[in-house]
Design a protein around this motif. Structure first.
Motif, PDB file in Angstrom:
ATOM      1  N   LEU A  51      11.464   3.300   0.950  1.00 38.51           N
ATOM      2  CA  LEU A  51      11.908   3.674   1.369  1.00 38.51           C
ATOM      3  C   LEU A  51      13.409   4.882   0.178  1.00 38.51           C
ATOM      4  O   LEU A  51      14.345   5.613   0.444  1.00 38.51           O
ATOM      5  N   VAL A  52      13.279   4.374  -1.382  1.00 36.43           N
ATOM      6  CA  VAL A  52      13.588   4.954  -2.277  1.00 36.43           C
ATOM      7  C   VAL A  52      12.670   5.606  -3.329  1.00 36.43           C
ATOM      8  O   VAL A  52      11.925   5.744  -3.426  1.00 36.43           O
ATOM      9  N   PRO A  53      13.439   6.947  -2.662  1.00 42.63           N
ATOM     10  CA  PRO A  53      12.793   8.364  -3.392  1.00 42.63           C
ATOM     11  C   PRO A  53      11.824   8.048  -4.677  1.00 42.63           C
ATOM     12  O   PRO A  53      11.204   8.446  -4.625  1.00 42.63           O
ATOM     13  N   ASP A  54      12.365   7.592  -5.743  1.00 41.53           N
ATOM     14  CA  ASP A  54      12.348   7.283  -7.053  1.00 41.53           C
ATOM     15  C   ASP A  54      11.294   6.008  -7.375  1.00 41.53           C
ATOM     16  O   ASP A  54      11.011   6.275  -8.108  1.00 41.53           O
ATOM     17  N   LEU A  55      11.194   5.536  -6.053  1.00 33.19           N
ATOM     18  CA  LEU A  55      10.182   4.591  -6.407  1.00 33.19           C
ATOM     19  C   LEU A  55       9.038   4.735  -5.645  1.00 33.19           C
ATOM     20  O   LEU A  55       8.097   4.172  -5.101  1.00 33.19           O
ATOM     21  N   ALA A  56       8.856   6.698  -4.524  1.00 38.25           N
ATOM     22  CA  ALA A  56       7.705   6.594  -3.843  1.00 38.25           C
ATOM     23  C   ALA A  56       6.378   6.386  -4.411  1.00 38.25           C
ATOM     24  O   ALA A  56       5.105   6.618  -4.197  1.00 38.25           O
ATOM     25  N   HIS A  57       5.779   6.203  -5.867  1.00 38.18           N
ATOM     26  CA  HIS A  57       4.880   6.374  -6.692  1.00 38.18           C
ATOM     27  C   HIS A  57       3.641   5.446  -6.754  1.00 38.18           C
ATOM     28  O   HIS A  57       3.026   4.928  -6.360  1.00 38.18           O
ATOM     29  N   LEU A  58       5.264   4.479  -6.156  1.00 39.74           N
ATOM     30  CA  LEU A  58       4.742   3.074  -5.708  1.00 39.74           C
ATOM     31  C   LEU A  58       3.943   2.057  -4.167  1.00 39.74           C
ATOM     32  O   LEU A  58       2.792   1.472  -4.361  1.00 39.74           O
ATOM     33  N   ALA A  59       3.749   3.708  -3.074  1.00 37.90           N
ATOM     34  CA  ALA A  59       3.259   3.491  -2.555  1.00 37.90           C
ATOM     35  C   ALA A  59       1.659   2.874  -2.071  1.00 37.90           C
ATOM     36  O   ALA A  59       0.812   3.540  -3.278  1.00 37.90           O
ATOM     37  N   ALA A  60       1.421   2.376  -1.595  1.00 37.97           N
ATOM     38  CA  ALA A  60      -0.410   1.937  -1.231  1.00 37.97           C
ATOM     39  C   ALA A  60      -1.162   3.422  -1.542  1.00 37.97           C
ATOM     40  O   ALA A  60      -1.906   3.008  -2.011  1.00 37.97           O
ATOM     41  N   ASP A  61      -1.241   4.473  -1.108  1.00 36.92           N
ATOM     42  CA  ASP A  61      -1.446   5.294  -1.077  1.00 36.92           C
ATOM     43  C   ASP A  61      -1.361   6.800  -2.182  1.00 36.92           C
ATOM     44  O   ASP A  61      -2.013   7.531  -2.337  1.00 36.92           O
ATOM     45  N   GLN A  62      -1.043   6.453  -3.423  1.00 40.31           N
ATOM     46  CA  GLN A  62      -0.585   6.227  -4.956  1.00 40.31           C
ATOM     47  C   GLN A  62      -1.182   5.812  -5.891  1.00 40.31           C
ATOM     48  O   GLN A  62      -1.852   5.185  -5.942  1.00 40.31           O
ATOM     49  N   GLU A  63       0.214   4.901  -6.016  1.00 32.04           N
ATOM     50  CA  GLU A  63      -0.581   3.715  -6.785  1.00 32.04           C
ATOM     51  C   GLU A  63      -0.586   2.477  -6.637  1.00 32.04           C
ATOM     52  O   GLU A  63      -1.026   1.476  -8.086  1.00 32.04           O
ATOM     53  N   ASP A  64      -0.305   2.351  -5.569  1.00 25.28           N
ATOM     54  CA  ASP A  64      -0.326   0.994  -4.576  1.00 25.28           C
ATOM     55  C   ASP A  64       0.109  -0.121  -5.998  1.00 25.28           C
ATOM     56  O   ASP A  64      -0.015  -1.278  -6.521  1.00 25.28           O
ATOM     57  N   GLY A  65       1.711  -0.078  -6.051  1.00 22.55           N
ATOM     58  CA  GLY A  65       2.087  -0.394  -7.560  1.00 22.55           C
ATOM     59  C   GLY A  65       3.130  -1.441  -6.399  1.00 22.55           C
ATOM     60  O   GLY A  65       4.065  -1.974  -6.575  1.00 22.55           O
ATOM     61  N   LEU A  66       3.793  -1.102  -4.543  1.00 19.34           N
ATOM     62  CA  LEU A  66       4.379  -1.816  -4.355  1.00 19.34           C
ATOM     63  C   LEU A  66       4.423  -3.507  -4.244  1.00 19.34           C
ATOM     64  O   LEU A  66       5.551  -3.319  -4.327  1.00 19.34           O
ATOM     65  N   GLY A  67       3.242  -4.374  -4.039  1.00 19.41           N
ATOM     66  CA  GLY A  67       3.776  -5.057  -3.581  1.00 19.41           C
ATOM     67  C   GLY A  67       3.937  -5.907  -5.087  1.00 19.41           C
ATOM     68  O   GLY A  67       4.746  -7.298  -4.462  1.00 19.41           O
ATOM     69  N   GLN A  68       3.469  -5.377  -6.622  1.00 21.76           N
ATOM     70  CA  GLN A  68       4.388  -6.164  -7.314  1.00 21.76           C
ATOM     71  C   GLN A  68       5.706  -5.826  -7.694  1.00 21.76           C
ATOM     72  O   GLN A  68       6.338  -6.814  -7.895  1.00 21.76           O
ATOM     73  N   HIS A  69       6.232  -4.421  -6.904  1.00 23.95           N
ATOM     74  CA  HIS A  69       7.888  -4.752  -6.892  1.00 23.95           C
ATOM     75  C   HIS A  69       8.522  -5.510  -6.252  1.00 23.95           C
ATOM     76  O   HIS A  69       9.541  -6.191  -6.379  1.00 23.95           O
ATOM     77  N   ARG A  70       7.822  -5.350  -5.133  1.00 19.88           N
ATOM     78  CA  ARG A  70       8.385  -6.731  -3.609  1.00 19.88           C
ATOM     79  C   ARG A  70       8.349  -7.836  -4.201  1.00 19.88           C
ATOM     80  O   ARG A  70       9.576  -8.613  -3.927  1.00 19.88           O
TER      81      ARG A  70
END
Length: 303
Positions: A51-70
């Motif tokens: 939901l944070v535009p500046d972090l959209a690159h973390l999404a699973a279909d992009q860099e897939d870095g959301l898990g580490q961020h969370r």
């Protein structure tokens, strides 16, 4: 072995943020009262929407870095609630967020294709064996998890319910896996719930405030979906108005998942005590010890 706290509460949740939404007040209250609170999170929430535009690159279909961020978001949220014992089932990233779809009935469901490392595909015994030693180590008197429907049908919530339920049974069996520690039988087990009367009153407040999108399609006076529990089945309600600020701050810590500038939160700031400070539960194991009003107001009541 370190001396155990007199009261010990364990919660088993699917993703970072589930714990705060469902049990933030409960966790903050028992920490404040000196109880030991242990949170088990089963996945990193890798498939969540960003939901944070500046972090959209973390999404699973992009860099897939959301898990580490969370992982960081969860740590920040737990710091707000005062919870120092929070762990990922089997270690961070062992079980992958399965993701979800909405089926034709409008309910959460399993995606048509899931990864081999997804929590949904995990072997039930293997996943339970990651939880059994923690139960035997912490020896909680109270366990909180979801109902068999995962509250709203998310496959990871359903799997968390199954793993917690099975692990609690296995942990209590003296002859099961002695290498995982001495047996411990959890006296009371609760499922999180959304009480019907409170849901109807909250829906009325939302609709009166002009919010027609939150819980879209739900009528304050109409039929309720399966995730809503009739009041007669609610056994315990934890009220914690003095902890509402901690809960709201913990929710804000989960910034990629929870937006705090929509009408729902605007209303929450005005009527937060009604919407966020009461957390209902269904007792599914153990003996209820209700107050004069017919429900418990302490998860440890009767112990």
């Amino acid at each position: 072995m370190a001396e155990l706290a007199a009261r010990r509460l364990m919660l088993v949740h699917a993703h970072p943020d589930d714990e705060t939404i469902n049990n933030g007040v409960t966790m903050a209250r028992y920490v404040a009262e000196g109880a030991h609170v242990t949170l088990i999170t089963c996945t990193l929430g890798e498939e969540g929407e960003v939901l944070v535009p500046d972090l959209a690159h973390l999404a699973a279909d992009q860099e897939d870095g959301l898990g580490q961020h969370r992982i960081g978001e969860l740590a920040d949220a737990m710091a707000e609630l005062g919870v120092t014992d929070h762990r990922f089932l089997g270690g961070p990233g062992k079980y992958r967020d399965t993701g979800m779809i909405y089926n034709d009935e409008g309910n959460a469901d399993v995606p048509p294709e899931t990864r081999k490392d997804s929590f949904w595909q995990a072997d039930l015994v293997a996943a339970a064996n990651d939880l059994v030693p923690v139960i035997r180590e912490v020896r909680p008197q109270v366990l909180i998890t979801y109902d068999q429907y995962g509250n709203y049908g998310h496959p990871d919530h359903i799997k968390a319910h199954r793993v917690a339920t099975y692990a609690a049974d296995l942990a209590a069996a003296r002859s099961y896996r002695e290498d995982l520690g001495p047996a411990w039988d959890i006296p009371k087990i609760y499922w999180t719930a959304m009480a019907e009367s409170r849901m109807r009153s909250q829906l009325r407040l939302l609709r009166e405030a002009g919010d027609t999108t939150t819980f879209e399609g739900m009528d304050p006076d109409g039929p309720m979906p399966p995730m809503i529990t009739p009041d007669r089945l609610i056994d315990c309600v934890i009220e914690g108005e003095q902890f509402i600020d901690r809960k709201m701050n913990a929710m804000k810590a989960h910034a990629t998942q929870i937006t705090v500038d929509g009408p729902f939160f605007a209303l929450s700031n005005n009527a937060g005590n009604q919407i966020w400070s009461a957390e209902p539960y269904r007792l599914v194991k153990g003996t209820a010890a209700p107050d004069a009003d017919g429900v418990e107001h302490d998860l440890f009541a009767g112990l």
